[in-house]
Design an enzyme around this catalytic site. Sequence first.
Site, PDB file in Angstrom:
ATOM      1  N   HIS A  59     -18.657 -19.268   0.523  1.00 28.73           N
ATOM      2  CA  HIS A  59     -18.686 -18.409  -0.667  1.00 28.73           C
ATOM      3  C   HIS A  59     -20.103 -17.879  -0.841  1.00 28.73           C
ATOM      4  O   HIS A  59     -21.076 -18.498  -0.383  1.00 28.73           O
ATOM      5  CB  HIS A  59     -18.281 -19.198  -1.902  1.00 28.73           C
ATOM      6  CG  HIS A  59     -16.827 -19.539  -1.956  1.00 28.73           C
ATOM      7  ND1 HIS A  59     -16.204 -19.944  -3.105  1.00 28.73           N
ATOM      8  CD2 HIS A  59     -15.866 -19.541  -0.995  1.00 28.73           C
ATOM      9  CE1 HIS A  59     -14.931 -20.183  -2.869  1.00 28.73           C
ATOM     10  NE2 HIS A  59     -14.698 -19.953  -1.589  1.00 28.73           N
ATOM     11  N   GLU A  61     -22.076 -17.906  -3.341  1.00 27.93           N
ATOM     12  CA  GLU A  61     -22.964 -18.845  -4.020  1.00 27.93           C
ATOM     13  C   GLU A  61     -23.498 -19.902  -3.062  1.00 27.93           C
ATOM     14  O   GLU A  61     -24.689 -20.237  -3.076  1.00 27.93           O
ATOM     15  CB  GLU A  61     -22.233 -19.567  -5.163  1.00 27.93           C
ATOM     16  CG  GLU A  61     -21.654 -18.668  -6.218  1.00 27.93           C
ATOM     17  CD  GLU A  61     -20.191 -18.315  -5.976  1.00 27.93           C
ATOM     18  OE1 GLU A  61     -19.842 -17.874  -4.858  1.00 27.93           O
ATOM     19  OE2 GLU A  61     -19.394 -18.452  -6.904  1.00 27.93           O
ATOM     20  N   CYS A  92     -18.161 -24.321  -5.943  1.00 24.68           N
ATOM     21  CA  CYS A  92     -19.491 -23.741  -6.114  1.00 24.68           C
ATOM     22  C   CYS A  92     -20.193 -24.327  -7.336  1.00 24.68           C
ATOM     23  O   CYS A  92     -21.391 -24.614  -7.292  1.00 24.68           O
ATOM     24  CB  CYS A  92     -19.396 -22.230  -6.204  1.00 24.68           C
ATOM     25  SG  CYS A  92     -18.845 -21.474  -4.652  1.00 24.68           S
TER      26      CYS A  92
END
Length: 175
Positions: A59, A61, A92
Amino acid sequence: MERSPPLLQDQDFMRAAIAQAHLAWAAGEVPVGAVVVKDGKIIAQGFNQPIASHDPTAHAEILAMRMAAQVCENYRLPGCELYVTLEPCVMCSGALMHARFSRIVFGAHDFKTGACGSVINLFKEDKLNHHAQIVAGVLAEECVQLLKDFFAERRLKQLELRTQSCQDHAPKSEN
């Protein structure tokens, strides 16, 4: 009415995250982008890459956090702020918590998997040991529109593929 400098700064950093989201879109990924800020400067950035990397943890992040940890030469990132175009998920948020981020700023709410207030807010869970400041909705309209446009384009491409497939399999008429 004059805007406060922190809001303008938040918007500038969110625009940098939006630029990262456009890179994700160009790569065929869901357009989510993130930047990590320390002492008023961007030290790391990332965009969604789970499809291309075959990595469910890739992801925006997480990738930005990994880069920031390398820059800071530390797995803890106190004093760092994350700007991300879509509200972080549980994975995350957990990583942000473990890294000790001081602030998380996001654009679009995620009413399906958001873990910073939309579905659950891990940072307000008393039993967990780290609580970052959450700022929601910075440039929300732009972040939401980016996602809407991406998924509309994806649906259109799928429709075109189905239509083409139907035409390829249609009986040929003889004249």
